[in-house]
Design an enzyme around this catalytic site. Sequence first.
Site, short mmCIF file in Angstrom:
data_model
loop_
_atom_site.label_atom_id
_atom_site.label_comp_id
_atom_site.label_asym_id
_atom_site.label_seq_id
_atom_site.Cartn_x
_atom_site.Cartn_y
_atom_site.Cartn_z
N THR A 177 2.62 -13.29 2.69
CA THR A 177 2.39 -12.02 3.21
C THR A 177 1.42 -11.13 2.45
O THR A 177 1.13 -10.12 2.94
CB THR A 177 3.84 -11.16 3.56
OG1 THR A 177 4.09 -10.51 2.29
CG2 THR A 177 4.61 -12.00 4.15
N ARG A 195 3.01 -6.08 17.62
CA ARG A 195 2.56 -4.80 17.79
C ARG A 195 1.72 -4.42 19.13
O ARG A 195 1.88 -3.54 19.95
CB ARG A 195 1.94 -4.26 16.55
CG ARG A 195 2.69 -4.01 15.40
CD ARG A 195 1.85 -3.66 14.10
NE ARG A 195 2.77 -3.43 13.11
CZ ARG A 195 2.51 -3.44 11.72
NH1 ARG A 195 1.32 -3.69 11.33
NH2 ARG A 195 3.46 -3.07 10.84
N ARG A 228 -5.64 -1.82 2.88
CA ARG A 228 -5.10 -3.26 2.21
C ARG A 228 -5.93 -3.77 1.44
O ARG A 228 -5.70 -4.45 0.29
CB ARG A 228 -4.67 -4.36 3.37
CG ARG A 228 -3.67 -3.54 4.46
CD ARG A 228 -3.55 -4.77 5.60
NE ARG A 228 -2.52 -4.43 6.60
CZ ARG A 228 -2.69 -3.47 7.70
NH1 ARG A 228 -3.90 -3.35 8.06
NH2 ARG A 228 -1.87 -3.42 8.58
N ARG A 232 0.84 -1.33 0.18
CA ARG A 232 0.03 0.10 0.03
C ARG A 232 0.77 1.28 -0.07
O ARG A 232 1.88 1.38 0.55
CB ARG A 232 -0.93 0.07 1.25
CG ARG A 232 -1.00 -0.80 2.26
CD ARG A 232 -2.09 -0.45 3.33
NE ARG A 232 -1.51 -0.87 4.58
CZ ARG A 232 -2.21 -0.41 5.90
NH1 ARG A 232 -3.16 0.10 5.51
NH2 ARG A 232 -1.63 -0.79 6.73
N ASN A 287 -0.92 -8.66 0.59
CA ASN A 287 -2.29 -7.92 1.23
C ASN A 287 -3.40 -7.84 0.02
O ASN A 287 -2.90 -7.78 -1.05
CB ASN A 287 -1.99 -6.56 1.86
CG ASN A 287 -1.51 -6.54 3.15
OD1 ASN A 287 -2.07 -7.57 4.05
ND2 ASN A 287 -0.69 -6.02 3.51
N HIS A 328 -6.57 -9.63 8.98
CA HIS A 328 -5.40 -8.56 9.26
C HIS A 328 -5.88 -7.29 8.22
O HIS A 328 -5.67 -7.22 7.00
CB HIS A 328 -4.18 -9.04 8.40
CG HIS A 328 -3.02 -8.43 8.34
ND1 HIS A 328 -2.30 -7.65 9.50
CD2 HIS A 328 -2.27 -7.87 7.24
CE1 HIS A 328 -1.36 -6.86 9.15
NE2 HIS A 328 -1.34 -6.92 7.80
N1 LIG Z 1 0.90 -9.41 5.76
C1 LIG Z 1 1.57 -8.43 6.43
O1 LIG Z 1 1.61 -8.34 7.75
C2 LIG Z 1 2.53 -7.56 5.57
C3 LIG Z 1 3.20 -6.39 6.17
C4 LIG Z 1 3.84 -5.79 5.00
C5 LIG Z 1 3.54 -5.75 3.91
N2 LIG Z 1 2.54 -6.79 3.37
C6 LIG Z 1 2.30 -7.16 1.95
O2 LIG Z 1 3.49 -7.59 1.21
C7 LIG Z 1 3.72 -7.50 -0.06
C8 LIG Z 1 5.00 -7.10 -0.37
O3 LIG Z 1 5.43 -5.70 0.15
P1 LIG Z 1 6.88 -5.33 0.00
O4 LIG Z 1 6.84 -3.98 0.81
O5 LIG Z 1 7.90 -6.10 -0.04
O6 LIG Z 1 6.45 -4.78 -1.56
P2 LIG Z 1 7.63 -4.26 -2.55
O7 LIG Z 1 7.11 -3.57 -3.76
O8 LIG Z 1 8.90 -3.78 -2.00
O9 LIG Z 1 8.00 -5.92 -3.30
C9 LIG Z 1 7.12 -6.66 -3.73
C10 LIG Z 1 8.07 -7.44 -4.99
O10 LIG Z 1 7.44 -8.34 -5.52
C11 LIG Z 1 7.59 -8.51 -6.85
N3 LIG Z 1 6.71 -9.12 -7.74
C12 LIG Z 1 5.49 -8.73 -8.19
N4 LIG Z 1 4.98 -9.73 -8.74
C13 LIG Z 1 5.53 -10.80 -9.03
C14 LIG Z 1 5.55 -12.23 -9.39
N5 LIG Z 1 4.69 -12.42 -10.34
N6 LIG Z 1 6.62 -12.94 -9.19
C15 LIG Z 1 7.69 -12.54 -8.67
N7 LIG Z 1 7.78 -11.43 -7.50
C16 LIG Z 1 6.92 -10.50 -8.02
C17 LIG Z 1 8.09 -7.21 -7.26
O11 LIG Z 1 8.93 -7.02 -8.46
C18 LIG Z 1 8.65 -6.48 -6.13
O12 LIG Z 1 9.88 -6.83 -6.07
C19 LIG Z 1 2.49 -6.36 -0.34
O13 LIG Z 1 1.37 -6.94 -0.58
C20 LIG Z 1 2.29 -5.70 1.02
O14 LIG Z 1 1.09 -5.02 1.12
C21 LIG Z 1 2.07 -7.67 4.27
#
Ligand SMILES: NC(=O)c1ccc[n+]([C@@H]2O[C@H](COP(=O)([O-])OP(=O)(O)OC[C@H]3O[C@@H](n4cnc5c(N)ncnc54)[C@H](O)[C@@H]3O)[C@@H](O)[C@H]2O)c1
Length: 309
Positions: A116, A149, A86, A80, A118, A173
């Site tokens: 992970t 948290r 999310r 996000r 979202n 979440h």
């Molecule tokens: N569950 C949780 O508690 C939690 C916490 C933080 C972030 N998140 C979520 O985790 C996800 C990743 O967050 P981030 O900050 O690392 O994002 P980011 O943009 O830094 O990294 C995401 C990566 O995924 C890659 N990607 C996209 N499509 C792909 C595919 N088909 N195959 C392989 N790689 C691919 C992108 O190139 C990028 O490098 C998001 O959806 C975010 O909302 C979840």
Amino acid sequence: MITVIGSGRVGTAAAVIMGILKVDTKILLIDIVKGLPQGEALDMNHMSSILGLDVEYVGSNEYKDMEGSDLVIVTAGLPRKPGMTREQLLEANAKIVSEIGREIRKYAPESVVILTTNPLDAMTYVMWKATGFPRERVIGFSGVLDAGRLAYYASKKLGVSPASILPIVLGQHGESMFPVPSKSFVHGVPLSRLLTEDQLREVVEETVKAGARITELRGFSSNWGPGSGLAIMAEAVKRDSKRSLIASVVLEGEYGVRDVPVEVPIVLGRRGVLKVLEVELTEEERQKFMQSVEAVKKLISSLPPAYLS
Ligand SMILES: NC(=O)c1ccc[n+]([C@@H]2O[C@H](COP(=O)([O-])OP(=O)(O)OC[C@H]3O[C@@H](n4cnc5c(N)ncnc54)[C@H](O)[C@@H]3O)[C@@H](O)[C@H]2O)c1
């Protein structure tokens, strides 16, 4: 071997912390961006050399390289931006998660998957359907973070270490997540007895809004909390520690809910979820929990049918 799909902020934080904790000797990073996982792996290998970790990192743009992985961590997808919920990531990320799920089914059919992406609980459902794995092997990551948290904010008010708090957060979440102070204990004493009503309200609000607060402050979403939580879960799987942690799992009748993934306490080991623990809730707490379950159901039902079977 552990495979991490998605070499962005969360994936790389998880890979680094897993290396430092020596969770495995080989960690594969996969991403669709050419050069990114290879560059990250090279940098991490230098870290491994400096710290004497004996962990080898490999970067790849090929899903087939995950063959032989017993644990696959999926952090691929859009994060996000400030002001976003999310839930707004639903359609774009469902496509990514579904594609990756089919690749995991092909190349790592016996693996445990921790996800992970979202909106977490709906994406856990998409991954469960796309892999066709039993629910025990498709686990949504978020509960360790949300509970961590809750412990952090409660510890600030209590003046005790967060490590002395056993926190419980249930449900979605997302905006309707349900921290449960009456079931979160400091050596047998619930937070609801240790904090005033106002303090409890503040702690719950800070927990629910923590992710948005980080995104608002620095312009991009959290990674160090998620990275460390993922490493703790990976450790439980790889060492078969049977540690109890909170995670999103498709319920099969527990809490009176079926076919919906939500955050609940589980016991985690080499084969994934060994047990779902049912927390006893008051009628009022149960209603809040069910509101959270309904929010996840609503998101799932708004997914295009292609992701539901
Ligand atoms: N569950 C949780 O508690 C939690 C916490 C933080 C972030 N998140 C979520 O985790 C996800 C990743 O967050 P981030 O900050 O690392 O994002 P980011 O943009 O830094 O990294 C995401 C990566 O995924 C890659 N990607 C996209 N499509 C792909 C595919 N088909 N195959 C392989 N790689 C691919 C992108 O190139 C990028 O490098 C998001 O959806 C975010 O909302 C979840």
